[in-house]
Design a protein around this motif. Structure first.
Motif, short mmCIF file in Angstrom:
data_model
loop_
_atom_site.label_atom_id
_atom_site.label_comp_id
_atom_site.label_asym_id
_atom_site.label_seq_id
_atom_site.Cartn_x
_atom_site.Cartn_y
_atom_site.Cartn_z
N LEU A 1 1.24 12.37 26.90
CA LEU A 1 0.78 13.51 27.68
C LEU A 1 -0.64 13.85 27.24
O LEU A 1 -0.89 14.08 26.05
CB LEU A 1 1.67 14.73 27.49
CG LEU A 1 2.96 14.80 28.34
CD1 LEU A 1 3.93 13.70 27.96
CD2 LEU A 1 3.62 16.17 28.20
N VAL B 1 -1.77 17.97 29.57
CA VAL B 1 -0.87 18.34 30.67
C VAL B 1 -0.56 19.84 30.60
O VAL B 1 -0.21 20.36 29.54
CB VAL B 1 0.45 17.53 30.60
CG1 VAL B 1 1.46 18.06 31.61
CG2 VAL B 1 0.16 16.05 30.85
N TRP C 1 1.93 21.36 25.79
CA TRP C 1 1.01 21.70 26.88
C TRP C 1 -0.42 21.81 26.37
O TRP C 1 -0.68 22.30 25.28
CB TRP C 1 1.40 23.02 27.54
CG TRP C 1 2.78 23.12 28.08
CD1 TRP C 1 3.61 24.19 27.98
CD2 TRP C 1 3.48 22.16 28.88
NE1 TRP C 1 4.79 23.95 28.63
CE2 TRP C 1 4.75 22.71 29.20
CE3 TRP C 1 3.19 20.87 29.35
CZ2 TRP C 1 5.70 22.04 29.94
CZ3 TRP C 1 4.14 20.19 30.10
CH2 TRP C 1 5.37 20.77 30.40
N TYR D 1 8.99 16.41 34.86
CA TYR D 1 7.77 15.61 34.90
C TYR D 1 8.05 14.18 34.44
O TYR D 1 7.50 13.22 35.00
CB TYR D 1 6.70 16.22 34.00
CG TYR D 1 6.10 17.52 34.48
CD1 TYR D 1 6.28 17.97 35.79
CD2 TYR D 1 5.34 18.31 33.63
CE1 TYR D 1 5.74 19.16 36.23
CE2 TYR D 1 4.79 19.50 34.05
CZ TYR D 1 4.99 19.93 35.35
OH TYR D 1 4.43 21.11 35.77
N HIS E 1 5.40 17.19 40.18
CA HIS E 1 4.05 16.70 39.87
C HIS E 1 3.05 17.86 39.86
O HIS E 1 1.84 17.62 39.99
CB HIS E 1 3.61 15.65 40.90
CG HIS E 1 4.58 14.52 41.05
ND1 HIS E 1 4.60 13.43 40.21
CD2 HIS E 1 5.59 14.32 41.93
CE1 HIS E 1 5.58 12.60 40.58
NE2 HIS E 1 6.19 13.12 41.62
N TYR F 1 1.20 19.66 37.97
CA TYR F 1 0.54 19.84 36.68
C TYR F 1 -0.88 19.29 36.74
O TYR F 1 -1.21 18.44 37.57
CB TYR F 1 1.32 19.13 35.57
CG TYR F 1 1.46 17.63 35.74
CD1 TYR F 1 0.48 16.76 35.28
CD2 TYR F 1 2.58 17.08 36.37
CE1 TYR F 1 0.61 15.39 35.44
CE2 TYR F 1 2.72 15.71 36.53
CZ TYR F 1 1.73 14.87 36.06
OH TYR F 1 1.86 13.51 36.23
N GLY G 1 -3.88 17.44 34.16
CA GLY G 1 -3.80 16.48 33.06
C GLY G 1 -3.17 15.18 33.52
O GLY G 1 -3.02 14.93 34.72
N GLN G 2 -2.77 14.35 32.55
CA GLN G 2 -2.24 13.03 32.86
C GLN G 2 -1.01 12.72 32.01
O GLN G 2 -0.94 13.09 30.84
CB GLN G 2 -3.30 11.95 32.61
CG GLN G 2 -4.51 12.03 33.51
CD GLN G 2 -5.58 11.03 33.08
OE1 GLN G 2 -6.17 11.19 32.00
NE2 GLN G 2 -5.82 10.01 33.89
N ILE G 3 -0.08 12.02 32.61
CA ILE G 3 1.09 11.49 31.90
C ILE G 3 1.05 9.98 32.04
O ILE G 3 0.93 9.45 33.15
CB ILE G 3 2.40 12.05 32.48
CG1 ILE G 3 2.45 13.58 32.30
CG2 ILE G 3 3.61 11.40 31.79
CD1 ILE G 3 3.67 14.22 32.95
N ARG H 1 0.87 9.27 37.99
CA ARG H 1 0.47 9.82 39.29
C ARG H 1 0.28 8.71 40.32
O ARG H 1 0.34 8.96 41.53
CB ARG H 1 -0.83 10.61 39.16
CG ARG H 1 -0.63 12.01 38.58
CD ARG H 1 -1.86 12.86 38.86
NE ARG H 1 -1.80 14.16 38.23
CZ ARG H 1 -1.14 15.20 38.71
NH1 ARG H 1 -0.48 15.08 39.84
NH2 ARG H 1 -1.16 16.36 38.07
#
Length: 214
Positions: free
Chosen positions: A6, A9, A25, A53, A59, A61, A63-65, A73
Motif C-alpha cells: 500500500l 492509500v 493509511w 480494497y 476502489h 481511495y 494512492g496505490q495498491i 487499479r
C-alpha cells in the motif's frame, strides 16, 4: 503473489483528515507472504474497507495498491476473479453464507472449483470445531457462532497466498477461537501463506510477526 503493498492509500472519506495516526493509511506498508499480521483498529477507521480494497470490491481511495509489481487499479474483472479464487482467501465479518444451502455445501462452494481439500478433510474440520452434526443442516438455521465456524472453514477451502480474516471471533468462545487459530497456523505452516487479521478488540490468538495500527 508474494507482497501486497500500500502506497499512500487513503479512503476518500478520510482524505481531508489531518489528525490520522495510522500505520496503514497515508503511509508505505508491505504485507509479505509467510508473515502473520494483526491490524488493530478503532471503530470507524476503515477496517472492513481495508479488506474490501484487497479483494477489489471497493476502489474509493487515493494512492496505490500493488500485488507484487502490479497496480490493482489496472486489473480487469477476470484478474480480480483469479485473485479471489487463487490468491486471497477472505473471512468477512458478516460471513456471507448462503442460507438455503447446507453448511457443507457452503464450505464446498469454492473448493469445487479448485479441489484444494478433500471432503474427508472438510468433515474432519467440522468435527474439530464441534459441529459435525450440522454438516447437512441449512446454514440459515445455524446459530451465529456456528455460522462463523462454517464461514471460517469456507475461507480455508481454497488455494491462497494470503488469508485475510476480518474481526473473526465476535461470536466464538475461547475454546473455538483457539481451535480456529490452530487450524490457521497448520495451514500457514503447510502453505507458507501470509495471514492478515483485523480486530477492534478481542482477536484471534495467533503469534503475530507484526502488529499495525489502522
Amino acid at each position: 503473489m508474494r507482497i501486497i503493498s500500500l502506497h499512500q492509500v487513503v479512503p476518500q472519506v478520510f482524505v481531508d483528515r489531518e489528525d490520522m495516526n495510522s500505520q496503514i493509511w497515508h503511509t508505505e506498508v508491505d504485507f509479505e507472504k509467510g508473515n502473520t499480521y494483526l491490524v488493530e483498529a478503532e471503530s470507524g477507521m476503515g477496517k472492513s474497507t481495508f479488506c474490501s480494497y484487497l479483494l477489489g470490491y471497493r476502489h474509493d481511495y487515493s494512492g496505490q495498491i500493488f500485488f507484487d509489481q502490479d497496480d490493482v487499479r489496472r486489473y480487469k474483472i477476470s484478474q480480480w476473479v483469479t485473485v479471489r479464487q487463487q490468491h486471497i482467501g477472505m473471512l468477512f465479518q458478516e460471513m456471507r453464507l448462503f442460507p438455503e444451502l447446507t453448511a457443507l455445501e457452503n464450505v464446498q462452494i469454492k473448493n469445487r472449483l479448485t479441489s484444494t481439500v478433500s471432503k474427508a478433510t472438510i468433515e474432519e474440520w467440522f468435527s474439530k470445531l464441534g459441529i459435525a452434526e450440522k454438516l447437512h443442516q441449512k446454514a440459515g438455521l445455524l446459530s451465529q457462532g456456528q455460522q462463523q465456524r462454517v464461514a471460517f472453514m469456507r475461507s480455508l477451502a481454497q488455494p491462497f497466498d494470503f488469508l485475510v480474516v476480518d474481526e473473526p471471533i465476535s461470536h466464538l468462545d475461547d475454546v473455538n477461537a483457539q481451535l480456529m487459530a490452530d487450524m490457521v497456523m497448520q495451514v500457514k505452516e503447510s502453505t507458507q501463506c501470509g495471514v492478515i487479521v483485523t480486530s477492534i478488540g478481542k482477536h484471534l490468538p495467533l503469534t503475530y510477526d507484526y502488529t499495525l495500527k489502522l
